[in-house]
Each structure stands twice: as structure tokens, then as C-alpha cells.
Design a protein around this motif. Structure first.
Motif: not given
Length: 218
Positions: A89-91, A63-64, A74-76
């Protein structure tokens, strides 16, 4: 200036990675300066190194949270593991990978000169089924995602939290978040190659043409 308004992050990341690999590095961590692990994760880098023993690419977080407390997601990779069907997904602001994968995929895409190159890379490398993203609907970005696609990475994520220093709403309306609008401008100009070139160090700079001047001012 010759490079005002041009996004150089991925170019600089690749320059640093080439030097690191030359010196024998086998694992690479790429982080924006406005991202850091949450408190209590002093062994963060050790855990990342362990994850890269079995994965090509790792999102070193689950998590960020925005530093102003207004955003949390959440992360993808974690979303996919949980069975999500609509995934943002822009992470790309915190990604670790093996040096072997970095070389096989041709490094970070350097042609997203208006920003969002980390998101382009995340979409190029992401597992099957991770396809939903606003960037795919923007002409310039869609082309970048399709270009130089590499094999799908063995992608993983790591339990833990990171903090992203707040610097504008993610709607893209703030001055520093207008990635999407800037990519539309590139398309109107006929593409970035019409108005930019490289300097002797490999960094982007504007061409000395009327069209380049007009795009730069916009």
C-alpha cells in the motif's frame, strides 16, 4: 542548511491545499512531479473529478509502470477489488480527494520527516483488510500510522495507467530510497521531536543541538 535531509513534501502539499480550499476548490489532486498519466489519457483530470463525486479518496490509476520498464504493479484499491489478501500500500504518489475529506482527516501527515509520508497516509485511510505493508514493521513508521488515525475513507480507483520516472530500486538500498533506515535512526534519537522544530512558515528545520547535528550527519 537548516532543513537539509528533512522531508517537506506533505507540509508543502497541505500549504497548497489550504490555499486552494480558501479559493473555493472542492476537489484536490496530489501528484509527485515524477508521475504522469500514460499517453492517450488527455481527459485524466475530468475522470478524476467524476470519480470524486462518489468517493472521498481516489487512486487515479489502476496500474503504474516504472519508466525503465522494470516494474509494474496494481493500485491497492484495484488489488482489493480483485480479492487480493497480501497488498502493498505504499502508493501515495498520485492521490485525489475531496476538499471535505482532506479537512476531515486533518490533511496529509507531516510528521514523516524522513520520507514515506504518502505511504503513511495511504495506510491510515485505507479500507479494512488492506494491512500488509513493510512500513508497519518499522518502529518509527508504525507509530506514525497509528497516530491521528481518521475514519476509513470511501476509497476508489480509476481505470488507466500512469508512469513513474525511475529513480532507484524500491529495495531501499539506493541513497534516495533509504526511508526505512532513516526511520530507525529517528527512533534511536528518541523521535523526530527531539531534533527538529518548525520555522515561521511551518516548514521543518533542525534544532541547534549536538543530538540534532549527530542525527543529521547520519
Amino acid at each position: 542548511t537548516p532543513a537539509r535531509g528533512l522531508w517537506q513534501k506533505e507540509v508543502l502539499w497541505n500549504i497548497g491545499a489550504r490555499e486552494a480550499v480558501k479559493r473555493g476548490a472542492t476537489k484536490l489532486l496530489f501528484c509527485d512531479l515524477d508521475v504522469h498519466p500514460a499517453t492517450g489519457q488527455e481527459d485524466w483530470c475530468d475522470h478524476i473529478s467524476d470519480c470524486l463525486e462518489t468517493c472521498d479518496v481516489v487512486q487515479p490509476w489502476t496500474t503504474v509502470t516504472e519508466s525503465n520498464g522494470r516494474g509494474r504493479w496494481l493500485s491497492f484499491s484495484a488489488q482489493k477489488a480483485l480479492g487480493a489478501t497480501k497488498i502493498f500500500t505504499g502508493q501515495g504518489f498520485a492521490v485525489a480527494m475531496t476538499a471535505d475529506w482532506w479537512e476531515r482527516c486533518g490533511g496529509w501527515p507531516e510528521d514523516a520527516v524522513s520520507g514515506g509520508g504518502d505511504a503513511v497516509a495511504a495506510l491510515r485511510w485505507s479500507p479494512p483488510g488492506v494491512a500488509q505493508n513493510i512500513y508497519r514493521d518499522v518502529p518509527g513508521m508504525a507509530k506514525l500510522i497509528k497516530q491521528s488515525e481518521c475514519p476509513t475513507a470511501n476509497y476508489g480507483y480509476m481505470p488507466g495507467d500512469i508512469v513513474h520516472q525511475y529513480h532507484g530500486e524500491r529495495s531501499g538500498k539506493d541513497d534516495n530510497r533509504r526511508y526505512l533506515a532513516r526511520h530507525y535512526v529517528w527512533e534511536l534519537a528518541g523521535g523526530p521531536d527531539k531534533v527538529i522544530t518548525r520555522d515561521k512558515y511551518g516548514l521543518w528545520r533542525w534544532k541547534r543541538t549536538k543530538l540534532a547535528k549527530a542525527v543529521r550527519e547520519v
